[in-house]
Design a protein around this motif. Structure first.
Motif, short mmCIF file in Angstrom:
data_model
loop_
_atom_site.label_atom_id
_atom_site.label_comp_id
_atom_site.label_asym_id
_atom_site.label_seq_id
_atom_site.Cartn_x
_atom_site.Cartn_y
_atom_site.Cartn_z
N ILE A 184 1.83 1.15 0.95
CA ILE A 184 1.19 1.00 2.01
C ILE A 184 2.05 0.97 3.51
CG2 ILE A 184 -0.28 -0.17 3.78
CD1 ILE A 184 -1.32 -1.38 1.51
N LEU A 193 -7.49 1.19 -1.15
CA LEU A 193 -6.75 0.25 -1.75
C LEU A 193 -6.28 0.33 -3.17
CD1 LEU A 193 -6.70 -2.76 0.57
CD2 LEU A 193 -4.96 -1.52 0.51
N ILE A 246 -4.37 -7.38 5.26
CA ILE A 246 -4.06 -6.56 4.31
C ILE A 246 -3.24 -7.35 3.03
CG2 ILE A 246 -2.16 -4.83 3.61
CD1 ILE A 246 -3.11 -3.32 6.16
N VAL A 274 -4.12 -5.53 -3.09
CA VAL A 274 -2.55 -5.63 -2.77
C VAL A 274 -1.92 -6.77 -3.43
CG1 VAL A 274 -0.98 -5.92 -0.70
CG2 VAL A 274 -3.26 -4.71 -0.43
N ILE A 314 1.35 -4.08 -4.36
CA ILE A 314 1.75 -2.89 -3.62
C ILE A 314 2.69 -3.17 -2.51
CG2 ILE A 314 0.38 -1.12 -2.04
CD1 ILE A 314 -1.97 -2.13 -3.45
N VAL A 354 4.73 -2.88 0.81
CA VAL A 354 4.40 -2.64 2.28
C VAL A 354 5.37 -2.45 3.17
CG1 VAL A 354 3.14 -3.53 4.36
CG2 VAL A 354 2.29 -3.96 2.06
N ASN A 393 4.05 -9.27 -3.06
CA ASN A 393 4.42 -7.94 -2.86
C ASN A 393 5.64 -7.67 -2.04
OD1 ASN A 393 2.41 -8.73 -1.24
ND2 ASN A 393 2.51 -6.52 -0.39
#
Length: 260
Positions: free
Chosen positions: A136, A130, A159, A165, A170, A172, A233
């Motif tokens: 992701i 990660l 997650i 994250v 990050i 997804v 995110n």
């Protein structure tokens, strides 16, 4: 010993001289100098983080066992379906240009793709990757979705509340796989059901403790029903089929964050 004593005396002299010099500086100038130093340090730190993030070319494939992550990994790598592939017990990892880009001319930035095992005992492997992830792809079996909805939602919740994250924002991709089958659920149905399950998880886990023991952060907006749009995110939803090679939406997502 004499040398050591000399060094101590010299250090004390420098210390006194330094204090005397600082005392001569007007407070306003001293505070301004400290402010500039702190600002420069923070700016340098943020710049280093930004450069580190933009250079990352790692994409993680995660999701429950049987969701089809490994088949997607090979489709993206070399265009093969690997229908006989067994459940991964170790991460499949490779750095390559996406299969559909092999015919393109010019220099294309390769992608470091990691297929993380979905077995519950092997999920800590995800934590290792990660910190270096640029994006992701969370894969869900659209054909056998309902029996696995709760487990998939719990995994995705973990997650989305992970410190790496949240802090690194990050992106997804909720990838609904095996949508080539007639009885597969649509991506809109899957999105809504998983939002409902995550809303239940938010309520149940916050009731246990104000600070979720199992997770680093909480998600959602207090007083509102959970939606993926509430996450810090970006979370998007797409469809794919590893067996038929329908991976265009995954590739578009990857290239949105790892420029060719």
């Amino acid at each position: 010993m004499e040398n050591l004593e000399d060094l101590k005396i010299l250090a004390e002299q420098w210390s006194h001289q330094g204090i005397e010099y600082l005392q001569k500086i007007p407070p306003s100038q001293l505070y301004a100098a400290i402010g500039v130093l702190l600002f420069t340090t923070i700016l340098l730190f943020l710049s280093i983080r930004l450069v580190t993030r933009t250079k990352s070319n790692t994409v993680l494939l995660s999701g429950l066992t049987g969701s089809g992550k490994t088949v997607l990994f090979y489709q993206l790598r070399d265009g093969s379906s690997h229908q006989g592939t067994v459940t991964s017990m170790e991460p499949n990892e490779g750095t390559f240009v996406l299969h559909s880009e092999n015919t393109k001319k010019g220099k294309i930035k390769p992608v470091h793709l990691v297929d993380v095992p979905g077995h519950s005992r092997l999920r800590p492997k995800l934590e290792e990757f990660l910190p270096q992830a640029a994006a992701i792809v969370f894969v869900v079996d659209a054909l056998e979705f309902l029996p696995n909805c709760r487990a998939a939602s719990e995994y995705l919740y973990d997650i989305l509340t992970n410190a790496n994250v949240v802090k690194n924002k990050i992106p997804v991709l909720l990838c609904c796989n095996k949508t080539d089958k007639l009885t597969a659920h649509t991506k809109e149905f899957i999105r809504k059901q998983m939002e409902k399950e995550i809303e239940k998880l938010r309520a149940s886990r916050s009731a246990v403790s104000t600070a979720d023991i199992a997770n680093d952060f909480t998600i959602g907006i207090e007083g509102q029903v959970f939606s993926f749009s509430h996450c810090c995110n970006k979370v998007t939803v797409a469809e794919s089929s590893g067996l038929t090679g329908e991976t265009a939406e995954i590739q578009d997502f990857i290239r949105e964050y790892i420029k060719p």
